[in-house]
Write an enzyme that holds these catalytic residues in place. Structure first.
Site, PDB file in Angstrom:
ATOM      1  N   HIS A 147     -13.390  26.238   8.573  1.00 25.11           N
ATOM      2  CA  HIS A 147     -12.536  25.346   9.364  1.00 25.11           C
ATOM      3  C   HIS A 147     -11.491  24.670   8.484  1.00 25.11           C
ATOM      4  CE1 HIS A 147     -12.108  21.286  11.561  1.00 25.11           C
ATOM      5  NE2 HIS A 147     -11.289  22.138  12.120  1.00 25.11           N
ATOM      6  N   TYR A 184     -15.971   7.724  14.287  1.00 21.13           N
ATOM      7  CA  TYR A 184     -17.435   7.874  14.249  1.00 21.13           C
ATOM      8  C   TYR A 184     -17.933   7.858  12.804  1.00 21.13           C
ATOM      9  CZ  TYR A 184     -22.043  10.013  14.599  1.00 21.13           C
ATOM     10  OH  TYR A 184     -23.382  10.267  14.473  1.00 21.13           O
TER      11      TYR A 184
END
Length: 291
Positions: A147, A184
């Site tokens: 990624h 987060y």
């Protein structure tokens, strides 16, 4: 071999005639070498980093992680806002938007935001560096490395050849998701007492899967309606989204379905063992009463 290299060079020189002039001269854009060196350096870090840290204690970087993650959340919100507001003013279509090489303020706002989005992928290499320094080697999965390394390369292509039009939509969605994601991680780095507020990690992965599925559908739709957007970019997007759906889908199954089943099984076995222990104690006590 020399002939093959020459043909590749000729093909690359031909593609240069199709580049978008609006991003010409910008940092890291003109030549592929900075991006290739960046990706190579990243992969070298992934290979050598864990070896370097093998006999060293993991670093405690909580304060740095809070600052880094919240700063990345702010940067991604800036990118999202710049792209979203300009796209709305230009009445961009989510289904098909040609990449027009015009220099209006709103179009240039999108081009600049796409460059920042590309540059943010370089900054995100720090995610992996922090995993290595904290000896969280279990986080260095193929999905994570794939990624991070490919996003930097693909978005160099985007900012050099198609920095506006339909390119804006995936950047808008992904930058917004990264606002949630880095928020987060920033909150989780504050300390364990924040865990009660962080029940929504699973839903981040679900949102990402929805994002990839949506981008794939829009990519196929662009091919179906013969959208006035580079065909090679449409095919690249579709193939890339398929790879993410497979990898993130497998991650979701392993992390939230298989792992949940495993925990439930362990809990059931633990309860059964407790029941057996209580029964054995009762048998022993009853035996003593009869003596």
């Amino acid at each position: 071999m020399a002939s093959l290299v020459r043909r590749i060079q000729d093909y690359y020189n031909w593609t240069l005639t199709l580049t978008d002039p609006r991003s010409k001269g910008w940092l890291l854009v003109d030549s592929p070498w900075p991006t290739l060196f960046g990706i190579s350096g990243y992969l070298l870090m992934v290979w050598l980093g864990p070896k370097f840290m093998k006999n060293r204690k993991p670093l405690k970087l909580n304060k740095l992680l809070v600052v880094y993650n919240l700063a990345m959340a702010v940067l991604n919100f800036y990118i999202f806002w710049q792209l979203a507001t300009a796209s709305l003013r230009l009445n961009y279509s989510i289904f098909c938007e040609p990449c027009r090489q015009v220099w209006t303020p709103n179009e240039m706002q999108i081009v600049k935001a796409v460059w920042w989005y590309y540059f943010s992928k370089l900054l995100e290499f720090s995610d992996t560096l922090f995993f290595i320094l904290r000896k969280k080697d279990n986080q260095l999965s193929f999905l994570h490395i794939y990624h991070h390394s490919t996003m930097f390369g693909f978005w160099w292509i985007g900012v050099k050849w198609v920095p506006s039009g339909s390119t804006a939509m995936p950047a808008i969605v992904n930058s917004f998701i990264h606002v949630l994601m880095y928020t987060y991680y920033g909150l989780s780095a504050i300390g364990p007492h924040m865990n009660k507020y962080l029940w929504w990690k699973r839903y981040l992965t679900i949102i990402q899967l929805i994002q990839f599925a949506g981008a794939l559908i829009l990519g196929f739709n662009g091919l179906r309606i013969d959208c006035d957007f580079p065909l090679w970019m449409q095919y690249t997007l579709c193939g890339y989204m398929v790879s993410f759906l497979v990898l993130f889908g497998r991650f979701y199954v392993n992390e939230y379905i298989e792992d949940h089943k495993k925990r439930q099984k362990e809990k059931l076995l633990s309860n059964n063992n407790n029941v057996d222990t209580i029964k054995n104690k009762n048998v022993t006590l009853n035996g003593k009463k009869h003596e």
